[in-house]
Scaffold this motif. Structure first.
Motif, PDB file in Angstrom:
ATOM      1  N   ARG A 270      14.198 -34.461 -19.357  1.00  0.00           N
ATOM      2  CA  ARG A 270      13.570 -33.177 -18.720  1.00  0.00           C
ATOM      3  C   ARG A 270      14.708 -32.158 -19.021  1.00  0.00           C
ATOM      4  O   ARG A 270      14.191 -30.904 -19.486  1.00  0.00           O
ATOM      5  N   GLU A 271      15.935 -32.672 -19.067  1.00  0.00           N
ATOM      6  CA  GLU A 271      16.954 -31.560 -19.001  1.00  0.00           C
ATOM      7  C   GLU A 271      16.905 -31.111 -20.621  1.00  0.00           C
ATOM      8  O   GLU A 271      17.305 -29.808 -20.901  1.00  0.00           O
ATOM      9  N   ALA A 272      16.854 -32.208 -21.525  1.00  0.00           N
ATOM     10  CA  ALA A 272      17.003 -32.041 -22.881  1.00  0.00           C
ATOM     11  C   ALA A 272      15.766 -31.181 -23.300  1.00  0.00           C
ATOM     12  O   ALA A 272      16.008 -29.958 -23.977  1.00  0.00           O
ATOM     13  N   PHE A 273      14.611 -31.123 -22.636  1.00  0.00           N
ATOM     14  CA  PHE A 273      13.381 -30.133 -23.147  1.00  0.00           C
ATOM     15  C   PHE A 273      13.327 -28.875 -22.448  1.00  0.00           C
ATOM     16  O   PHE A 273      13.091 -27.957 -23.346  1.00  0.00           O
ATOM     17  N   ALA A 274      13.892 -28.907 -21.347  1.00  0.00           N
ATOM     18  CA  ALA A 274      14.244 -27.790 -20.588  1.00  0.00           C
ATOM     19  C   ALA A 274      14.983 -26.717 -21.557  1.00  0.00           C
ATOM     20  O   ALA A 274      14.703 -25.674 -21.613  1.00  0.00           O
ATOM     21  N   ALA A 275      15.997 -27.165 -22.259  1.00  0.00           N
ATOM     22  CA  ALA A 275      17.070 -26.367 -22.671  1.00  0.00           C
ATOM     23  C   ALA A 275      16.296 -26.013 -24.139  1.00  0.00           C
ATOM     24  O   ALA A 275      16.447 -24.599 -24.460  1.00  0.00           O
ATOM     25  N   TYR A 276      15.338 -26.757 -24.838  1.00  0.00           N
ATOM     26  CA  TYR A 276      14.770 -26.624 -25.724  1.00  0.00           C
ATOM     27  C   TYR A 276      13.804 -25.516 -25.550  1.00  0.00           C
ATOM     28  O   TYR A 276      13.517 -24.396 -26.378  1.00  0.00           O
ATOM     29  N   ALA A 277      13.038 -25.669 -24.635  1.00  0.00           N
ATOM     30  CA  ALA A 277      11.793 -24.691 -24.316  1.00  0.00           C
ATOM     31  C   ALA A 277      12.240 -23.113 -24.043  1.00  0.00           C
ATOM     32  O   ALA A 277      11.357 -22.361 -24.159  1.00  0.00           O
ATOM     33  N   ARG A 278      13.512 -23.015 -23.950  1.00  0.00           N
ATOM     34  CA  ARG A 278      14.054 -21.610 -23.598  1.00  0.00           C
ATOM     35  C   ARG A 278      13.883 -20.793 -25.005  1.00  0.00           C
ATOM     36  O   ARG A 278      13.843 -19.867 -25.018  1.00  0.00           O
ATOM     37  N   THR A 279      13.846 -21.542 -26.087  1.00  0.00           N
ATOM     38  CA  THR A 279      13.831 -20.927 -27.407  1.00  0.00           C
ATOM     39  C   THR A 279      12.660 -21.165 -28.146  1.00  0.00           C
ATOM     40  O   THR A 279      12.375 -20.618 -29.357  1.00  0.00           O
ATOM     41  N   ALA A 280      11.627 -22.034 -27.633  1.00  0.00           N
ATOM     42  CA  ALA A 280      10.455 -22.508 -28.502  1.00  0.00           C
ATOM     43  C   ALA A 280       9.552 -21.543 -28.370  1.00  0.00           C
ATOM     44  O   ALA A 280       8.961 -21.117 -27.371  1.00  0.00           O
ATOM     45  N   GLY A 281       9.072 -20.833 -29.456  1.00  0.00           N
ATOM     46  CA  GLY A 281       8.165 -19.747 -29.559  1.00  0.00           C
ATOM     47  C   GLY A 281       6.628 -20.404 -29.912  1.00  0.00           C
ATOM     48  O   GLY A 281       6.557 -21.568 -29.926  1.00  0.00           O
ATOM     49  N   PRO A 282       5.869 -19.422 -29.808  1.00  0.00           N
ATOM     50  CA  PRO A 282       4.246 -20.045 -29.785  1.00  0.00           C
ATOM     51  C   PRO A 282       4.140 -20.588 -31.221  1.00  0.00           C
ATOM     52  O   PRO A 282       3.528 -21.488 -31.419  1.00  0.00           O
ATOM     53  N   GLU A 283       4.601 -20.038 -32.410  1.00  0.00           N
ATOM     54  CA  GLU A 283       4.381 -20.619 -33.610  1.00  0.00           C
ATOM     55  C   GLU A 283       4.955 -21.804 -33.757  1.00  0.00           C
ATOM     56  O   GLU A 283       4.271 -22.943 -34.376  1.00  0.00           O
TER      57      GLU A 283
END
Length: 432
Positions: free
Chosen positions: A100-113
């Motif tokens: 959960r923590e790993a993806f939460a950090a990535y999700a802050r930068t993951a754009g729609p493309e």
């Protein structure tokens, strides 16, 4: 399977003529079952199923004698917003919270493309292996915002001619996150979605959190699909509270509990009480063997449990229980091919099922999840359903699940979208 591929090749580009698949055997039928013909109309739907159907002058007849045909596979629990991020999201602990923590950090930068590209690749992989319907849970929270659900809503439309994609607004609580944010944003998120979801076990106020989700589902007239008690701690039990809300909000037959791993950690009588209540309220279940085998019980120093729910007892007791991929190549599950037959085998082996239940496991990746997703008359080998079919060289349903095909072809909406074969060297292929 002879020249079936050559005869069907035109379907890759168009549906200009009806197609009669003649002499098929269908999954689930008993030994020695009568062969059937399947007529596919130019609209991509099955027009008729029966014996010795007479082709019309404009119909293309394809002899599929010796071919086993299954309805397309249904993967009713994925996370397409997370798929394919493994190398960017290390999870050193190998635990659910670490993921959960790993993806939460990535999700802050993951754009729609980024989300669209990764999800499209996984959907294509799944389709090539016979999956023609997917339900994806999509994070909506302060980290991901609406990027995931908006991107996948566009993909749902773009892929509608070859796959059914349902979205669950996965309203994700995090430690310290104000439930007021979820309350303020849940209706907007649900507007993009086909169902409402969340994970009560990690909420700081599970009761209030579940009320937010159920009330939003009722307002929108949409079903509920919860990640429920994805852990092995009997002291952190939300199942009774969730079942209370199924009754209170009138969501019988419109609710699914995914994971429910905690059932395997309860004493048999306590688990039986919950399972009987689930059956009485027509609450479906989904087991996710890949995630539960990978993430659960890492703290145990001996005889670690398998981490799955009571799959065998639910299935044999009459519950509507499906199995699904969950995550594919991300911090929650580092592996995954999109092959539902692989998931079916894991389910049989890890779920304490028996060899004579191979056909039941096939139903867990076809008819049962189709029913839980409400696909209705659009699904199956029946008149009016989409011609979403998997054609293989397997002898029967048992061999399809147990070992898989050497040759397979996938039809989606009546079009040939995938053709695979294992080619053996002549010395191996020919008998000595």
């Amino acid at each position: 399977m002879g020249t079936v591929g050559d005869q069907l090749s035109f379907l890759a580009a168009n549906r200009e003529r009806p197609v009669l698949l003649a002499g098929a055997r269908i999954t689930g039928a008993g030994d020695g079952a009568e062969q059937v013909d399947i007529l596919i109309g130019t609209d991509g739907r099955i027009a008729a199923v029966g014996s010795d159907l007479a082709p019309q002058p404009d119909t293309m007849r394809v002899d599929v004698s010796g071919t086993l045909i299954s309805p397309g596979f249904v993967d009713m629990h994925q996370h397409l917003d997370k798929t394919g991020v493994l190398r960017f999201t290390p999870n050193p602990s190998g635990t659910l919270q670490g993921a959960r923590e790993a993806f939460a950090a990535y999700a802050r930068t993951a754009g729609p493309e980024d989300i669209t590209l990764r999800a499209s690749r996984t959907m294509a992989r799944c389709l090539s292996r016979g999956t023609t319907a997917i339900r994806s849970h999509v994070n909506v929270d302060k980290d991901a915002g609406f990027n995931g659900i908006e991107a996948l809503a566009r993909l749902r439309e773009a892929w509608a001619d070859r796959m059914t994609l349902q979205l669950v607004a996965f309203m994700t609580p995090h430690p310290g996150q104000d439930l007021d944010w979820l309350t303020a944003n849940v209706d907007q998120a649900v507007g993009f979605a086909d169902a409402v979801g969340g994970t009560p076990a990690v909420s700081e106020d599970p009761g209030r959190y579940m009320d937010i989700l159920f009330e939003a589902a009722v307002r929108a007239g949409k079903p509920i699909d919860l990640h429920l008690d994805e852990h092995l701690d009997p002291g952190n039990l939300n199942m009774h509270a969730a079942l209370d809300r199924v009754e209170r909000y009138g969501m019988q037959g419109r609710t699914v509990f995914s994971h429910v791993s905690v059932l395997s950690a309860l004493e048999p009588e306590a688990a039986r009480t919950i399972m009987e209540r689930m059956i009485d309220l027509d609450v479906g279940a989904v087991t996710l063997p890949a995630a539960n085998l990978y993430l659960q019980a890492r703290d145990r120093t001996k005889l670690p449990p398998r981490g799955l729910t009571r799959v065998a007892e639910l299935l044999r007791g009459g519950a509507r229980i499906a199995t699904a991929s969950d995550n594919i190549q991300d911090p929650f599950v580092p592996t995954g091919t999109g092959d539902m037959l692989e998931i079916a085998r894991w389910t049989l082996l890890a779920g304490n099922l028996m060899a004579d239940e191979l056909r039941d496991v096939h139903r867990m990746v076809t008819d049962i999840p189709a029913g839980l997703m409400g696909l209705g008359g659009d699904y199956g080998i029946r008149p009016g359903a989409w011609a979403d079919l998997v054609l293989t060289d397997c002898e029967d349903t048992d061999t399809l699940v147990a070992g898989g095909p050497m040759q397979a072809r996938v039809l989606a909406r009546g079009r040939l979208v995938s053709e695979t074969a294992t080619v053996l060297p002549r010395a191996l292929a020919e008998p000595a």
